[in-house]
Design an enzyme around this catalytic site. Structure first.
Site, PDB file in Angstrom:
ATOM      1  N   GLY A 213       8.163  -8.581  -1.130  1.00  8.08           N
ATOM      2  CA  GLY A 213       9.439  -9.278  -1.268  1.00  8.08           C
ATOM      3  C   GLY A 213       9.511 -10.685  -0.731  1.00  8.08           C
ATOM      4  N   LYS A 215       8.836 -13.594  -2.170  1.00  7.35           N
ATOM      5  CA  LYS A 215       9.502 -14.462  -3.144  1.00  7.35           C
ATOM      6  C   LYS A 215      10.930 -13.984  -3.406  1.00  7.35           C
ATOM      7  CE  LYS A 215       5.352 -16.183  -5.500  1.00  7.35           C
ATOM      8  NZ  LYS A 215       4.329 -15.498  -4.672  1.00  7.35           N
ATOM      9  N   ASP A 233       8.713  -3.104  -8.521  1.00  5.84           N
ATOM     10  CA  ASP A 233       7.266  -3.029  -8.353  1.00  5.84           C
ATOM     11  C   ASP A 233       6.841  -1.581  -8.578  1.00  5.84           C
ATOM     12  OD1 ASP A 233       5.201  -5.198  -6.978  1.00  5.84           O
ATOM     13  OD2 ASP A 233       4.487  -3.149  -6.836  1.00  5.84           O
ATOM     14  N   CYS A 334      -1.585 -16.565  -8.489  1.00  2.00           N
ATOM     15  CA  CYS A 334      -2.324 -17.254  -7.434  1.00  2.00           C
ATOM     16  C   CYS A 334      -3.809 -17.293  -7.774  1.00  2.00           C
ATOM     17  CB  CYS A 334      -2.076 -16.623  -6.063  1.00  2.00           C
ATOM     18  SG  CYS A 334      -2.350 -14.849  -5.995  1.00  2.00           S
TER      19      CYS A 334
END
Length: 392
Positions: A213, A215, A233, A334
């Site tokens: 969490g 972001k 999720d 990423c």
């Protein structure tokens, strides 16, 4: 512990790290934490020195080393002060034998270094992936602001509007500001990725791969707790950490939803075609995070990369179904590999005629394909690809 004993201990731990990397087992951080817990005789200075030796050796090797000793000998080529510590002393490392095998250097295994180079990550850009990351904070605008916040140590502002930077290892979790929810640990690149969502008060926003969490909390602050913010999720353990963090941060507009893999749409059925924005922070190779997890490059293989690319495409297509006409999908990864970044986003646009890339007002990064890329070398952040697409 003597310096020589620290080197030998680091070698033994490297053997465990190497085996775990090959078997996709526990990460190096956990391996070291478990060893330190079980071996209380090692004092704080010993633990710090051993940790630095282990991670320095990991960074010094490109492909997976055969042994921890070969990895440490590779580090000794980079840092010659280590060579005399192979002295054969009690609990120390055995002397170096003539012609003894030394691990290979480099940025990554050859196949992965080639993929990075094909994505224009080579030379200084690639080398920067193995530096040591700073400790970045996000000031929680629900409770305070960067200009007036007082911390026990001086911090440098970053490119993110609520970002602060401290030296690695700063014990922020012991600070009142952390316990009171005034700050969160979050890389500046991750904060900038949240800016791309441009979440507004009153909107309905989904963080599709919310994890723990980090972001989500930044989005709640952007929305000033107004509107709906759904954090979803498939990982129950990671998602369970969100609500205690949200309570500490004063984030009150978050709904957590656990998803079933390959049946994610079932739990989000009421949101199909109604959402203003969906953030897809997709599972990826993590090539942009090697500064924090350098042994991750030993865990990745081509089959795993192919699997991740397919998951990313699947999640992007799911996000498109959730967005209302005029809404937007924000894709973040990423990774610095184009197949997970610019190429993946191009594939999404080709599968969804009429969708168009949307402009993003970001304070850092360089254009890459139809999105923006952040790198440790250019931006001083973790590596990210960020893009936004609007539904017609």
């Amino acid at each position: 512990m003597t310096p020589a004993a620290r080197v030998q201990t680091a070698i033994e731990l490297l053997d465990v790290v190497i085996a775990a990397a090959r078997a996709k087992g526990a990460p190096a951080d956990r391996i070291l934490a478990d060893w330190f817990k079980a071996n209380r005789f090692a004092g704080s200075k010993d633990r710090r020195a051993i940790r630095e030796l282990v991670f320095a050796a990991i960074r010094a090797c490109g492909p997976v080393p055969d042994t921890g000793r070969a990895a440490m000998l590779r580090l000794a080529e980079v840092d010659t002060s280590i060579v005399p510590l192979f002295d054969g002393s009690n609990y120390g490392a055995a002397p170096v034998a003539e012609g003894e095998a030394v691990a290979e250097g480099g940025v990554a295994p050859a196949w992965l270094a080639d993929r990075l180079a094909a994505s224009d990550i080579a030379g200084p850009e690639a080398e920067a992936l193995l530096g040591r990351a700073p400790l970045d904070l996000r000031v929680n605008s629900l409770k305070t602001d960067r200009a007036t916040l007082k911390l026990p140590e001086a911090a440098q502002s970053t490119d993110a509007p609520h970002g602060l930077r401290l030296a690695p290892g700063t014990p922020v979790e012991q600070w009142d500001a952390y316990r009171d929810g005034l700050i969160e640990v979050q890389d500046t690149g991750s904060q900038i990725a949240c800016l791309a969502v441009a979440a507004q008060p009153g909107e309905t926003v989904i963080d599709l791969c919310a994890g723990g969490g980090g972001k989500t909390l930044a989005l709640a602050a952007s929305m000033d707790n107004l509107g709906r913010l759904i954090a979803s999720d498939t990982d129950r353990n990671r998602l369970s950490r969100l609500m205690p963090r949200a309570e500490r941060a004063g984030a009150t507009n978050i709904e957590a939803r656990l998803l079933n893999p390959q049946r994610e749409a079932d739990a989000l059925e009421d949101l199909l075609g109604t959402t203003d924005a969906v953030l897809v922070d997709a599972p990826c190779s993590g090539t942009g995070t090697w500064r924090r997890n350098p042994e991750a490059r030993w865990r990745l293989d081509e089959a795993e990369l192919d699997r991740l690319v397919k998951i990313q495409a699947y999640l992007l297509d799911l996000a498109a179904k959730l967005v209302r006409p005029g809404g937007r999908v924000i894709y973040v990864t990423c990774s610095l590999l184009d197949e997970e970044g610019a190429g993946q986003f191009d594939g999404f646009l080709s599968r969804h005629p009429g969708w168009q890339p949307a402009a993003m007002d970001l304070p850092a990064g360089l254009a890459r394909g139809k999105g923006t890329r952040l790198t440790p070398f250019h931006d001083g952040t973790d590596g990210f690809f960020i893009a936004c697409a609007g539904r017609p």
